[in-house]
Design a protein around this motif. Structure first.
Motif, PDB file in Angstrom:
ATOM      1  N   ALA A  10       0.838  -1.204   0.000  1.00 45.66           N
ATOM      2  CA  ALA A  10       0.000   0.000   0.000  1.00 45.66           C
ATOM      3  C   ALA A  10       0.870   1.251   0.000  1.00 45.66           C
ATOM      4  O   ALA A  10       0.585   2.219  -0.717  1.00 45.66           O
ATOM      5  CB  ALA A  10      -0.920  -0.012   1.215  1.00 45.66           C
ATOM      6  N   LEU A  11       1.947   1.251   0.793  1.00 46.22           N
ATOM      7  CA  LEU A  11       2.849   2.402   0.820  1.00 46.22           C
ATOM      8  C   LEU A  11       3.496   2.626  -0.543  1.00 46.22           C
ATOM      9  O   LEU A  11       3.599   3.760  -1.025  1.00 46.22           O
ATOM     10  CB  LEU A  11       3.931   2.192   1.876  1.00 46.22           C
ATOM     11  N   LYS A  12       3.938   1.524  -1.184  1.00 47.76           N
ATOM     12  CA  LYS A  12       4.556   1.659  -2.510  1.00 47.76           C
ATOM     13  C   LYS A  12       3.562   2.181  -3.527  1.00 47.76           C
ATOM     14  O   LYS A  12       3.902   2.992  -4.397  1.00 47.76           O
ATOM     15  CB  LYS A  12       5.104   0.300  -2.958  1.00 47.76           C
ATOM     16  N   SER A  13       2.323   1.737  -3.409  1.00 44.16           N
ATOM     17  CA  SER A  13       1.294   2.193  -4.341  1.00 44.16           C
ATOM     18  C   SER A  13       1.027   3.685  -4.175  1.00 44.16           C
ATOM     19  O   SER A  13       0.869   4.409  -5.158  1.00 44.16           O
ATOM     20  CB  SER A  13       0.003   1.406  -4.098  1.00 44.16           C
ATOM     21  N   LEU A  14       0.992   4.154  -2.933  1.00 39.97           N
ATOM     22  CA  LEU A  14       0.747   5.580  -2.677  1.00 39.97           C
ATOM     23  C   LEU A  14       1.930   6.424  -3.145  1.00 39.97           C
ATOM     24  O   LEU A  14       1.742   7.528  -3.660  1.00 39.97           O
ATOM     25  CB  LEU A  14       0.490   5.823  -1.185  1.00 39.97           C
ATOM     26  N   ARG A  15       3.152   5.908  -2.962  1.00 36.56           N
ATOM     27  CA  ARG A  15       4.330   6.658  -3.416  1.00 36.56           C
ATOM     28  C   ARG A  15       4.440   6.670  -4.939  1.00 36.56           C
ATOM     29  O   ARG A  15       5.093   7.554  -5.508  1.00 36.56           O
ATOM     30  CB  ARG A  15       5.603   6.047  -2.814  1.00 36.56           C
ATOM     31  N   HIS A  16       3.799   5.717  -5.589  1.00 35.54           N
ATOM     32  CA  HIS A  16       3.862   5.637  -7.057  1.00 35.54           C
ATOM     33  C   HIS A  16       3.195   6.843  -7.705  1.00 35.54           C
ATOM     34  O   HIS A  16       3.591   7.263  -8.800  1.00 35.54           O
ATOM     35  CB  HIS A  16       3.190   4.342  -7.528  1.00 35.54           C
ATOM     36  N   LYS A  17       2.169   7.419  -7.042  1.00 39.43           N
ATOM     37  CA  LYS A  17       1.470   8.604  -7.555  1.00 39.43           C
ATOM     38  C   LYS A  17       1.504   9.691  -6.492  1.00 39.43           C
ATOM     39  O   LYS A  17       0.530   9.919  -5.775  1.00 39.43           O
ATOM     40  CB  LYS A  17       0.037   8.260  -7.924  1.00 39.43           C
ATOM     41  N   PRO A  18       2.611  10.384  -6.319  1.00 36.48           N
ATOM     42  CA  PRO A  18       2.773  11.353  -5.229  1.00 36.48           C
ATOM     43  C   PRO A  18       1.802  12.526  -5.303  1.00 36.48           C
ATOM     44  O   PRO A  18       1.327  13.000  -4.279  1.00 36.48           O
ATOM     45  CB  PRO A  18       4.225  11.824  -5.376  1.00 36.48           C
ATOM     46  N   LEU A  19       1.512  13.008  -6.518  1.00 36.19           N
ATOM     47  CA  LEU A  19       0.626  14.164  -6.634  1.00 36.19           C
ATOM     48  C   LEU A  19      -0.793  13.816  -6.189  1.00 36.19           C
ATOM     49  O   LEU A  19      -1.418  14.551  -5.410  1.00 36.19           O
ATOM     50  CB  LEU A  19       0.612  14.672  -8.083  1.00 36.19           C
ATOM     51  N   THR A  20      -1.298  12.688  -6.680  1.00 34.40           N
ATOM     52  CA  THR A  20      -2.639  12.256  -6.280  1.00 34.40           C
ATOM     53  C   THR A  20      -2.707  12.007  -4.774  1.00 34.40           C
ATOM     54  O   THR A  20      -3.670  12.391  -4.106  1.00 34.40           O
ATOM     55  CB  THR A  20      -3.024  10.976  -7.032  1.00 34.40           C
ATOM     56  N   THR A  21      -1.686  11.368  -4.238  1.00 33.20           N
ATOM     57  CA  THR A  21      -1.637  11.110  -2.800  1.00 33.20           C
ATOM     58  C   THR A  21      -1.615  12.412  -2.007  1.00 33.20           C
ATOM     59  O   THR A  21      -2.323  12.556  -1.002  1.00 33.20           O
ATOM     60  CB  THR A  21      -0.391  10.280  -2.454  1.00 33.20           C
ATOM     61  N   ALA A  22      -0.822  13.378  -2.480  1.00 36.32           N
ATOM     62  CA  ALA A  22      -0.723  14.664  -1.782  1.00 36.32           C
ATOM     63  C   ALA A  22      -2.052  15.408  -1.789  1.00 36.32           C
ATOM     64  O   ALA A  22      -2.449  16.000  -0.777  1.00 36.32           O
ATOM     65  CB  ALA A  22       0.372  15.522  -2.417  1.00 36.32           C
ATOM     66  N   VAL A  23      -2.759  15.376  -2.921  1.00 41.35           N
ATOM     67  CA  VAL A  23      -4.066  16.068  -3.003  1.00 41.35           C
ATOM     68  C   VAL A  23      -5.067  15.438  -2.048  1.00 41.35           C
ATOM     69  O   VAL A  23      -5.807  16.134  -1.332  1.00 41.35           O
ATOM     70  CB  VAL A  23      -4.596  16.026  -4.454  1.00 41.35           C
ATOM     71  N   ASN A  24      -5.110  14.116  -2.011  1.00 37.46           N
ATOM     72  CA  ASN A  24      -6.028  13.436  -1.101  1.00 37.46           C
ATOM     73  C   ASN A  24      -5.692  13.716   0.362  1.00 37.46           C
ATOM     74  O   ASN A  24      -6.590  13.926   1.187  1.00 37.46           O
ATOM     75  CB  ASN A  24      -5.991  11.922  -1.348  1.00 37.46           C
ATOM     76  N   LEU A  25      -4.403  13.700   0.674  1.00 39.24           N
ATOM     77  CA  LEU A  25      -3.983  14.036   2.036  1.00 39.24           C
ATOM     78  C   LEU A  25      -4.392  15.454   2.400  1.00 39.24           C
ATOM     79  O   LEU A  25      -4.869  15.718   3.510  1.00 39.24           O
ATOM     80  CB  LEU A  25      -2.463  13.892   2.168  1.00 39.24           C
ATOM     81  N   LEU A  26      -4.202  16.385   1.459  1.00 36.01           N
ATOM     82  CA  LEU A  26      -4.524  17.793   1.712  1.00 36.01           C
ATOM     83  C   LEU A  26      -6.011  17.986   1.968  1.00 36.01           C
ATOM     84  O   LEU A  26      -6.406  18.695   2.908  1.00 36.01           O
ATOM     85  CB  LEU A  26      -4.068  18.650   0.532  1.00 36.01           C
ATOM     86  N   LEU A  27      -6.842  17.379   1.139  1.00 33.81           N
ATOM     87  CA  LEU A  27      -8.286  17.515   1.326  1.00 33.81           C
ATOM     88  C   LEU A  27      -8.731  16.972   2.683  1.00 33.81           C
ATOM     89  O   LEU A  27      -9.521  17.603   3.396  1.00 33.81           O
ATOM     90  CB  LEU A  27      -9.030  16.786   0.203  1.00 33.81           C
ATOM     91  N   MET A  28      -8.231  15.806   3.029  1.00 32.97           N
ATOM     92  CA  MET A  28      -8.586  15.223   4.328  1.00 32.97           C
ATOM     93  C   MET A  28      -8.063  16.092   5.469  1.00 32.97           C
ATOM     94  O   MET A  28      -8.768  16.342   6.455  1.00 32.97           O
ATOM     95  CB  MET A  28      -8.016  13.810   4.428  1.00 32.97           C
ATOM     96  N   ALA A  29      -6.828  16.567   5.335  1.00 32.91           N
ATOM     97  CA  ALA A  29      -6.217  17.383   6.395  1.00 32.91           C
ATOM     98  C   ALA A  29      -6.964  18.694   6.598  1.00 32.91           C
ATOM     99  O   ALA A  29      -7.179  19.129   7.730  1.00 32.91           O
ATOM    100  CB  ALA A  29      -4.745  17.656   6.068  1.00 32.91           C
ATOM    101  N   VAL A  30      -7.377  19.343   5.504  1.00 32.26           N
ATOM    102  CA  VAL A  30      -8.100  20.618   5.619  1.00 32.26           C
ATOM    103  C   VAL A  30      -9.433  20.429   6.342  1.00 32.26           C
ATOM    104  O   VAL A  30      -9.807  21.216   7.218  1.00 32.26           O
ATOM    105  CB  VAL A  30      -8.321  21.246   4.223  1.00 32.26           C
ATOM    106  N   GLY A  31     -10.159  19.381   5.968  1.00 33.00           N
ATOM    107  CA  GLY A  31     -11.441  19.113   6.624  1.00 33.00           C
ATOM    108  C   GLY A  31     -11.283  18.856   8.109  1.00 33.00           C
ATOM    109  O   GLY A  31     -12.009  19.412   8.934  1.00 33.00           O
TER     110      GLY A  31
END
Length: 407
Positions: A10-31
């Motif tokens: 799962a970690l490797k999969s998330l690191r494979h697409k850093p931009l998508t992962t960062a956007v999802n993290l940001l949205l969750m973090a802001v909420g």
């Protein structure tokens, strides 16, 4: 270990697409940050207000807005509604329904900190203790709250001049011929007492009589003034529950007096502020929903791209539940990391806001306070991540090896 493998994949999969992962993290973090900020700030403001009004059952002052009377006499953040005759204090002290009467005489300030003419009973009401010097025992002596002393730099033995209203700086717009002497500084109490400059009521009378050209040493003129002495307000503590039903009505029946109940007016103020708090909570909930949708789209898209890889994993012996757990772990990782980052960001923002506004607005906010309601933020965020990953995980679970590889 299967769990370790799923976690590592799962970690490797998330690191494979850093931009998508960062956007999802940001949205969750802001909420989560918005929700954490609102919950902690509202809890602290309510706690501060309740602490400042604790033990004060009724405030008696001049006719006008009851809320303004409470804000000026209990929280010291507004101008008074006017003055009342000194005789009102003796009248209420003789009432059997009244346990305690604390007089307040307001009007001046020093560098934005209100000068309050009162008695030592007011200090005792908030549990004030002397940290330096002594308690005032005569006119033109002043005792400073901990925050007022720290901000102004005044210590025992210092002298200062008060200013008209709450906005003066104590110089050109002050009572230059009537300086106060600081005789003591209080320990921090965490209450409104920390932001006040306290002095006997007689000091306030003397300052304003001198401003009108009356010599404080002229006994004849002083006696003439006694009949016209005034106070700003009286803080009342009931002697029995019966007083709550009878005393406010009796006070309001008098043409010069008004009774305001801190509990009632504070509740009304909280209801007014509650509308804005609910709006912010709604926005935070929308942000969490947006994070869930974004996470769902990202995981679903990743599933479509990795169908062949997942099918190969199946041919190598990975059971369907392994693929199910892989997608669920990705969702939980995104949601958990976003929740933690959001929680930290929310409290960091609150700490910054508290440092910016506490000195000027008398607000006591800190990012170190955790509201009990925040306990559900991380579980809710994890549930959101789990829900977003559920459908892609089920599709991965039901992947048909032959059909996928034949494409």
């Amino acid at each position: 270990m299967p769990r370790l493998n799923a976690f590592a994949l799962a970690l490797k999969s998330l690191r494979h697409k850093p931009l998508t992962t960062a956007v999802n993290l940001l949205l969750m973090a802001v909420g989560v940050a918005m929700m954490s900020f609102v919950l902690s700030a509202s809890q602290q403001l309510e706690d501060n207000a309740l602490r400042d009004a604790q033990g004060i059952d009724l405030v008696v002052g001049a006719k006008g807005s009851p809320l303004q009377l409470i804000l000026s006499s209990v929280y010291h953040v507004d101008i008074p509604t006017g003055n009342i005759p000194l005789a009102a204090q003796a009248q209420l002290q003789q009432n059997r329904l009244v346990k305690k009467v604390i007089p307040l005489a307001l009007g001046d300030s020093f560098k934005g900190f209100r000068i309050v003419g009162t008695t030592t009973e007011y200090v005792a009401h908030y549990g004030g203790e002397i940290a330096q010097g002594k308690m005032f025992d005569g006119p033109m002596q002043a005792v400073l709250g901990a925050h007022a002393a720290a901000t102004t730099g005044l210590t025992a033995g210092s002298r200062f001049v008060g200013s008209h209203g709450l906005g003066g700086n104590g110089d050109s717009d002050g009572h230059g011929d009537q300086p106060f002497e600081v005789v003591g500084v209080l320990r921090p109490t965490g209450s409104v007492l920390d932001r006040l400059v306290l002095t006997p009521v007689e000091s306030v009378w003397q300052v304003h009589e001198a401003a009108h050209g009356i010599d404080p040493n002229d006994e004849e003129a002083k006696e003439a003034m006694d009949a016209d002495r005034e106070l700003t307000s009286l803080l009342i503590q009931y002697a029995s529950p019966l007083a709550a039903a009878m005393l406010p009505r009796a006070v309001n029946a008098q043409p010069e007096l008004q009774a305001a109940q801190p509990a009632f007016e504070s509740a009304k103020l909280f209801r007014m502020l509650g509308v804005g708090v609910d709006v912010l909570r709604g926005i935070a909930a929308i942000m969490l929903l947006s994070a869930a949708l974004s996470m769902f789209v990202a995981l679903y898209s990743a599933l479509e791209e990795r169908k062949t890889d997942l099918a190969i994993l199946r041919t190598l012996g990975a059971p369907p539940r392994k693929l199910l757990s892989l997608l669920l772990v990705e969702g939980l990782l995104l949601a958990g990391a976003g929740a933690v980052l959001g929680w930290l960001a929310g409290h960091a923002a609150l700490e910054i806001l508290g440092r910016l506004v506490s000195d000027d607005r008398g607000l006591s906010l800190t990012g170190l306070h955790v509201a009990p309601a925040e306990a559900w933020l991380v579980p809710v965020a994890l549930a959101v991540g789990l829900a977003a990953a559920l459908l892609p995980a089920l599709r991965a679970y039901l992947t048909d090896i032959a059909t996928t590889l034949s494409r």
